[in-house]
Scaffold this active site. Sequence first.
Site, PDB file in Angstrom:
ATOM      1  CG  HIS A 101      -1.693   1.270   1.397  1.00 36.27           C
ATOM      2  ND1 HIS A 101      -2.902   1.496   0.769  1.00 36.27           N
ATOM      3  CD2 HIS A 101      -1.418   2.397   2.105  1.00 36.27           C
ATOM      4  CE1 HIS A 101      -3.343   2.699   1.093  1.00 36.27           C
ATOM      5  NE2 HIS A 101      -2.461   3.274   1.903  1.00 36.27           N
ATOM      6  CD  GLU A 102       2.021   3.385   3.661  1.00 38.42           C
ATOM      7  OE1 GLU A 102       2.175   4.478   3.092  1.00 38.42           O
ATOM      8  OE2 GLU A 102       1.048   3.147   4.410  1.00 38.42           O
ATOM      9  CG  HIS A 105       0.486   6.354  -0.577  1.00 38.09           C
ATOM     10  ND1 HIS A 105      -0.690   6.914  -1.051  1.00 38.09           N
ATOM     11  CD2 HIS A 105       0.168   5.775   0.618  1.00 38.09           C
ATOM     12  CE1 HIS A 105      -1.665   6.697  -0.181  1.00 38.09           C
ATOM     13  NE2 HIS A 105      -1.166   6.001   0.839  1.00 38.09           N
TER      14      HIS A 105
END
Length: 230
Positions: A101-102, A105
Site C-alpha cells: 500500500h505504501e 503511494h
Amino acid sequence: MYGYYFDPTYILLVIGMVLSLAASAKVKGTFAKYSKVHSTSGLTGAEAAQQILHMAGITDVSVVAVAGSLTDHYDPRTRQVALSQDVYGKTSVAAIGVAAHECGHAIQDAVNYAPLNIRTAIVPAANIGSTLSWPLFLAGLVFSIRPLLTVGILLFSLAVLFQLVTLPVEFNASARALKMLGDNRLIAQEEVKGAQKVLVAAALTYVAALAASVLQLLRLIILAGGRDRD
C-alpha cells in the site's frame, strides 16, 4: 443559546467518536489476525516493497524502518517508504499488504497522480485550518463576533476538504498494491484476499475520520446558527 449544562450538539461529537473508535478497532483486529498468517513467498514487508518499487521502475525511493505500530507511510519529501516494526521485517500477509500500500503511494507520486498532488498542495492550508479554526470560532462564540464564527467554520472546512481528498488517494493506493501483489505473484492468490481485508479495514479509518470531521463541521454551523438566534 443552549443551556449551560447541556449542549445537544454533543451528540454529533459522540457519533463521530464512536465511528472513529470502531474503525480503529476494526483495523487493529484485522491487522492482528493476518499478522499471524505467514506468506508462502517468505518475503518480508521490506523485501516486498523493494520488489514492487523495482518492478514499477522506481529507483530513487528507499525503504526504511520506523518506530511504532501502524506508523507506516510514504514521504514524498524524503522519497522514503517508511515501514513500522510490525511490517518491515515480518513475513505475514498483513505486513506485505501494508508495505505494498505504501508503495502504491510512491507509484502515485511517480506518475503524478492528481488527487495526491492536490492533497499535498493543500496540506499547509489544512494545517492552518485545523490549528486556528477552533480558537477563532470559540472567540466569536464568546464575544458574539459573527465574522470570527464564519472564519472559524471556513478554516475548519479546509481540514475537512483535506480528508475528503485523502479518500481517493488511499483507495487508489490500495488498488495499485493489490494489483501489484496479484499480477507479480508476490503472495499466493488466496493470500491476496487477506491483504485486501487488511487494506479495506485501514481505508475505513479514513472514512470514519471524514465522517467525524463532517459531523464536527455540522456542529459548528449549528452553534453559529444558535448564536445568531440569540
